[in-house]
Design a protein around this motif. Sequence first.
Motif, mmCIF file in Angstrom:
data_model
loop_
_atom_site.group_PDB
_atom_site.id
_atom_site.type_symbol
_atom_site.label_atom_id
_atom_site.label_comp_id
_atom_site.label_asym_id
_atom_site.label_seq_id
_atom_site.Cartn_x
_atom_site.Cartn_y
_atom_site.Cartn_z
ATOM 1 N N PHE A 263 0.887 -1.104 0.078
ATOM 2 C CA PHE A 263 0.088 -0.037 -0.013
ATOM 3 C C PHE A 263 0.723 1.224 0.049
ATOM 4 C CE2 PHE A 263 -4.080 -1.681 2.349
ATOM 5 C CZ PHE A 263 -4.348 -2.854 1.378
ATOM 6 N N THR A 264 0.518 2.429 -0.640
ATOM 7 C CA THR A 264 0.950 3.518 -0.727
ATOM 8 C C THR A 264 0.172 4.638 -0.431
ATOM 9 O OG1 THR A 264 2.764 2.711 -2.325
ATOM 10 C CG2 THR A 264 2.615 5.039 -2.108
ATOM 11 N N ILE A 265 0.448 5.537 0.482
ATOM 12 C CA ILE A 265 -0.586 6.804 0.722
ATOM 13 C C ILE A 265 0.165 7.805 -0.059
ATOM 14 C CG2 ILE A 265 0.619 7.358 3.068
ATOM 15 C CD1 ILE A 265 -2.025 8.275 4.014
ATOM 16 N N SER A 266 -0.740 8.756 -0.469
ATOM 17 C CA SER A 266 0.002 9.809 -1.257
ATOM 18 C C SER A 266 -1.199 10.976 -1.263
ATOM 19 C CB SER A 266 0.452 9.580 -2.716
ATOM 20 O OG SER A 266 -0.737 9.096 -3.446
ATOM 21 N N ARG A 267 -0.811 12.251 -1.808
ATOM 22 C CA ARG A 267 -2.046 13.164 -2.029
ATOM 23 C C ARG A 267 -1.514 13.963 -3.130
ATOM 24 N NH1 ARG A 267 -0.666 18.204 2.286
ATOM 25 N NH2 ARG A 267 1.378 18.771 1.519
ATOM 26 N N ASP A 268 -2.569 14.754 -3.671
ATOM 27 C CA ASP A 268 -2.528 15.755 -4.854
ATOM 28 C C ASP A 268 -3.595 16.655 -4.665
ATOM 29 O OD1 ASP A 268 -2.983 15.347 -8.638
ATOM 30 O OD2 ASP A 268 -1.751 16.936 -7.181
ATOM 31 N N LYS A 269 -3.069 17.831 -4.484
ATOM 32 C CA LYS A 269 -4.037 19.046 -4.110
ATOM 33 C C LYS A 269 -5.026 18.697 -3.158
ATOM 34 C CE LYS A 269 -3.269 20.921 -8.903
ATOM 35 N NZ LYS A 269 -4.205 21.036 -9.878
ATOM 36 N N ASN A 270 -6.289 18.548 -3.419
ATOM 37 C CA ASN A 270 -7.398 18.379 -2.529
ATOM 38 C C ASN A 270 -7.882 16.772 -2.374
ATOM 39 O OD1 ASN A 270 -7.420 20.845 -1.854
ATOM 40 N ND2 ASN A 270 -9.520 21.299 -2.373
ATOM 41 N N THR A 271 -6.975 15.926 -2.921
ATOM 42 C CA THR A 271 -7.218 14.552 -2.861
ATOM 43 C C THR A 271 -6.124 13.585 -2.099
ATOM 44 O OG1 THR A 271 -8.652 14.712 -4.861
ATOM 45 C CG2 THR A 271 -8.040 12.467 -4.414
ATOM 46 N N ILE A 272 -6.662 12.629 -1.551
ATOM 47 C CA ILE A 272 -5.702 11.956 -0.943
ATOM 48 C C ILE A 272 -5.936 10.419 -1.386
ATOM 49 C CG2 ILE A 272 -5.009 10.608 1.560
ATOM 50 C CD1 ILE A 272 -6.244 13.287 3.057
ATOM 51 N N TYR A 273 -4.922 9.773 -1.564
ATOM 52 C CA TYR A 273 -4.923 8.407 -2.449
ATOM 53 C C TYR A 273 -4.510 7.336 -1.312
ATOM 54 C CZ TYR A 273 -5.577 11.347 -6.504
ATOM 55 O OH TYR A 273 -5.928 12.373 -7.394
ATOM 56 N N LEU A 274 -5.105 5.995 -1.779
ATOM 57 C CA LEU A 274 -4.405 4.962 -1.276
ATOM 58 C C LEU A 274 -4.226 3.870 -2.171
ATOM 59 C CD1 LEU A 274 -3.218 3.367 1.412
ATOM 60 C CD2 LEU A 274 -5.501 2.274 1.565
ATOM 61 N N GLN A 275 -2.903 3.447 -2.779
ATOM 62 C CA GLN A 275 -2.825 2.847 -3.987
ATOM 63 C C GLN A 275 -2.514 1.396 -3.088
ATOM 64 O OE1 GLN A 275 -2.287 3.061 -7.265
ATOM 65 N NE2 GLN A 275 -2.216 0.949 -7.381
ATOM 66 N N MET A 276 -3.356 0.542 -3.526
ATOM 67 C CA MET A 276 -3.302 -0.995 -2.963
ATOM 68 C C MET A 276 -2.954 -2.006 -4.106
ATOM 69 S SD MET A 276 -6.694 -0.848 -0.317
ATOM 70 C CE MET A 276 -7.936 -0.751 -1.691
ATOM 71 N N ASN A 277 -1.860 -2.665 -3.861
ATOM 72 C CA ASN A 277 -1.248 -3.303 -4.757
ATOM 73 C C ASN A 277 -1.305 -4.990 -4.094
ATOM 74 O OD1 ASN A 277 -0.766 -1.504 -6.675
ATOM 75 N ND2 ASN A 277 1.326 -1.218 -6.004
ATOM 76 N N ASN A 278 -1.377 -5.825 -4.775
ATOM 77 C CA ASN A 278 -1.127 -7.348 -4.429
ATOM 78 C C ASN A 278 -2.313 -7.567 -3.421
ATOM 79 O OD1 ASN A 278 -0.442 -9.836 -4.385
ATOM 80 N ND2 ASN A 278 1.538 -9.507 -2.923
ATOM 81 N N LEU A 279 -3.599 -7.269 -3.482
ATOM 82 C CA LEU A 279 -4.524 -7.372 -2.502
ATOM 83 C C LEU A 279 -4.764 -8.787 -1.914
ATOM 84 C CD1 LEU A 279 -6.934 -4.617 -3.778
ATOM 85 C CD2 LEU A 279 -6.082 -4.754 -1.530
ATOM 86 N N GLU A 280 -5.052 -8.889 -0.916
ATOM 87 C CA GLU A 280 -5.273 -10.289 -0.174
ATOM 88 C C GLU A 280 -6.543 -10.294 0.454
ATOM 89 O OE1 GLU A 280 -2.041 -10.484 2.762
ATOM 90 O OE2 GLU A 280 -0.634 -10.570 1.385
#
Length: 123
Positions: free
Chosen positions: A68-85
Amino acid sequence: QVQLVESGGGSVQAGGTLTLSCRFPGYTFSTTCMAWFRQAPGKEREAVAARHNGFARTHYAESVKGRFTISRDKNTIYLQMNNLEPEDTAMYYCAADPPPCSEVQAWDEYNYRGQGTQVTVSS
């Protein structure tokens, strides 16, 4: 209570990828501290990713490190989730706060929180 709006949840198979988004439409504030929490049925809410953007400190739960990777861009926060279990199946919530704040603060300590988006991972 200011509400954030999550999106991007859904149903995927194990090994799949999802990206969650968290917007705060109509508001402008510093997301110095931001975090994603999750809660599975019958379990307590847990923090899975958190970041203090001022000090560039990021924390991940052991179970999601490297996936998982947390990030943000302007007014949005993201959670990229790879290889989900299948164990990642839960309702996912975002939270954010301007300073003063701590990236390790609890869910109830955040002033800006979302209503959640469901993630279901099948085996």
